[in-house]
Write an enzyme that holds these catalytic residues in place. Sequence first.
Site, PDB file in Angstrom:
ATOM      1  CG  ASP A   1      71.833  55.968 -77.724  1.00 41.40           C
ATOM      2  OD1 ASP A   1      70.933  55.966 -78.604  1.00 41.40           O
ATOM      3  OD2 ASP A   1      72.933  56.527 -77.884  1.00 41.40           O
ATOM      4  N   GLY A   2      68.177  55.645 -77.402  1.00 48.20           N
ATOM      5  CA  GLY A   2      67.099  56.638 -77.511  1.00 48.20           C
ATOM      6  C   GLY A   2      67.371  57.718 -78.543  1.00 48.20           C
ATOM      7  CD  GLU A   3      72.601  59.837 -79.395  1.00 49.59           C
ATOM      8  OE1 GLU A   3      73.077  59.523 -80.502  1.00 49.59           O
ATOM      9  OE2 GLU A   3      73.266  60.360 -78.491  1.00 49.59           O
TER      10      GLU A   3
ATOM     11  CG  HIS B   1      46.865  76.985 -73.727  1.00 51.65           C
ATOM     12  ND1 HIS B   1      45.769  76.335 -73.208  1.00 51.65           N
ATOM     13  CD2 HIS B   1      47.386  77.709 -72.705  1.00 51.65           C
ATOM     14  CE1 HIS B   1      45.645  76.658 -71.939  1.00 51.65           C
ATOM     15  NE2 HIS B   1      46.605  77.478 -71.614  1.00 51.65           N
TER      16      HIS B   1
ATOM     17  CE  LYS C   1      41.954  74.843 -65.320  1.00 46.74           C
ATOM     18  NZ  LYS C   1      42.121  73.874 -66.362  1.00 46.74           N
TER      19      LYS C   1
ATOM     20  NE  ARG D   1      46.394  73.322 -64.573  1.00 52.73           N
ATOM     21  CZ  ARG D   1      46.090  72.054 -64.874  1.00 52.73           C
ATOM     22  NH1 ARG D   1      46.702  71.077 -64.260  1.00 52.73           N
ATOM     23  NH2 ARG D   1      45.184  71.779 -65.781  1.00 52.73           N
TER      24      ARG D   1
ATOM     25  CG  ASP E   1      39.431  73.008 -72.056  1.00 57.91           C
ATOM     26  OD1 ASP E   1      39.877  74.103 -72.428  1.00 57.91           O
ATOM     27  OD2 ASP E   1      39.732  72.500 -70.958  1.00 57.91           O
TER      28      ASP E   1
HETATM   29  C1  R5P Z   1      44.015  74.766 -69.348  1.00 57.63           C
HETATM   30  O1  R5P Z   1      44.689  75.744 -69.259  1.00 57.63           O
HETATM   31  C2  R5P Z   1      43.612  74.057 -70.608  1.00 57.63           C
HETATM   32  O2  R5P Z   1      42.778  74.845 -71.394  1.00 57.63           O
HETATM   33  C3  R5P Z   1      42.907  72.756 -70.252  1.00 57.63           C
HETATM   34  O3  R5P Z   1      41.739  73.074 -69.532  1.00 57.63           O
HETATM   35  C4  R5P Z   1      43.785  71.895 -69.416  1.00 57.63           C
HETATM   36  O4  R5P Z   1      45.064  71.845 -69.953  1.00 57.63           O
HETATM   37  C5  R5P Z   1      43.259  70.494 -69.288  1.00 57.63           C
HETATM   38  O5  R5P Z   1      44.146  69.774 -68.493  1.00 57.63           O
HETATM   39  P1  R5P Z   1      43.664  68.571 -67.621  1.00 57.63           P
HETATM   40  O6  R5P Z   1      42.880  67.653 -68.528  1.00 57.63           O
HETATM   41  O7  R5P Z   1      44.925  67.938 -67.107  1.00 57.63           O
HETATM   42  O8  R5P Z   1      42.825  69.101 -66.501  1.00 57.63           O
END
Ligand code: R5P
Length: 299
Positions: A34-36, A127, A191, A193, A218
């Site tokens: 069941d995934g547990e 992050h 960018k 999102r 990144d």
């Molecule tokens: C953004 O906030 C992070 O630093 C990455 O740029 C991002 O998570 C990359 O996500 P994806 O590869 O889906 O564009």
Amino acid sequence: MVFIGDIGNVSLSEKIAKSLGLPILYPDVKIFPDGEQRVYLKEELGGEDVVVLKSLSTPVDSNVIQFLFILNALRESGADKVTAIIPYLGYQRADHTFRVGEAASLRVVIDAILAEGITRIMLLDPHSIKITEMFDVPVMNETALPIFAEKIRELVADLTDVTVVTPDMGGIRRIKMISEILGVEFAAVEKDRDVETGDIKMSSIHGAKPKDIVCIVDDMISSGGTMVQAINAYRKMGVKKIYAFATHAVFSENASTILQDSPVEKVFVTDSIEVPENRLFKKLEVLSIADLVKTGLSV
Ligand code: R5P
């Protein structure tokens, strides 16, 4: 000291164990139909100083639960100190809420980890810097940037030909760091999102004009959209060679395919997440963080 490896990242576990000169103990994990999950630590760990490795990568929720069970088993066993090495912290992009009514996902995960009574924690290129402040235990904050800088020095004969670029404004602190390590100029891609769909759109580029070689750095590649958009933009600007660097190879959706098909020369990631065989691609090179972990632990 006792080292508990990550069954989801055996190659990194082996490298760290070798670098620490310790045998690896793996938790016995049984997943029921069941995934547990049932987690069992066979060894006698009472009074031990334990280092436990676990990346909270895909499948994220299953790995989070498994990690909490491991920490709980350590507590139940009476381990004296527990150092949690979490090279990839799932939910880290949800370090704040974007709208009223949204769950504070990372806060929930961190609170659950802390509730199991860890002594200290090691993170790798989280992050955002505020993530380290979300723990009320000492945090060892490691970065793969020196590993990437060394690779760039290896790839490029003359660093005056290089510009480093963050494909996301959130990476400005990291790009400044690597530009200082290498003594090269940097730029940042802005960018947007879409909060609903998660779709991304490049809007503008700030900072240095690109030289002949651009290294895009990144914290993670998930769908690959952010990285590939930046690669394409710099190719359109006439850059001769583009290299991509990302600490965490999340590689969701068809990231491997779009990276391989892009005009990038090579993509470098670390082994913070084990890349499954079906996501490996020709242009990919994986650099190990094992020595970084050892150095971080001995400080
Ligand atoms: C953004 O906030 C992070 O630093 C990455 O740029 C991002 O998570 C990359 O996500 P994806 O590869 O889906 O564009």
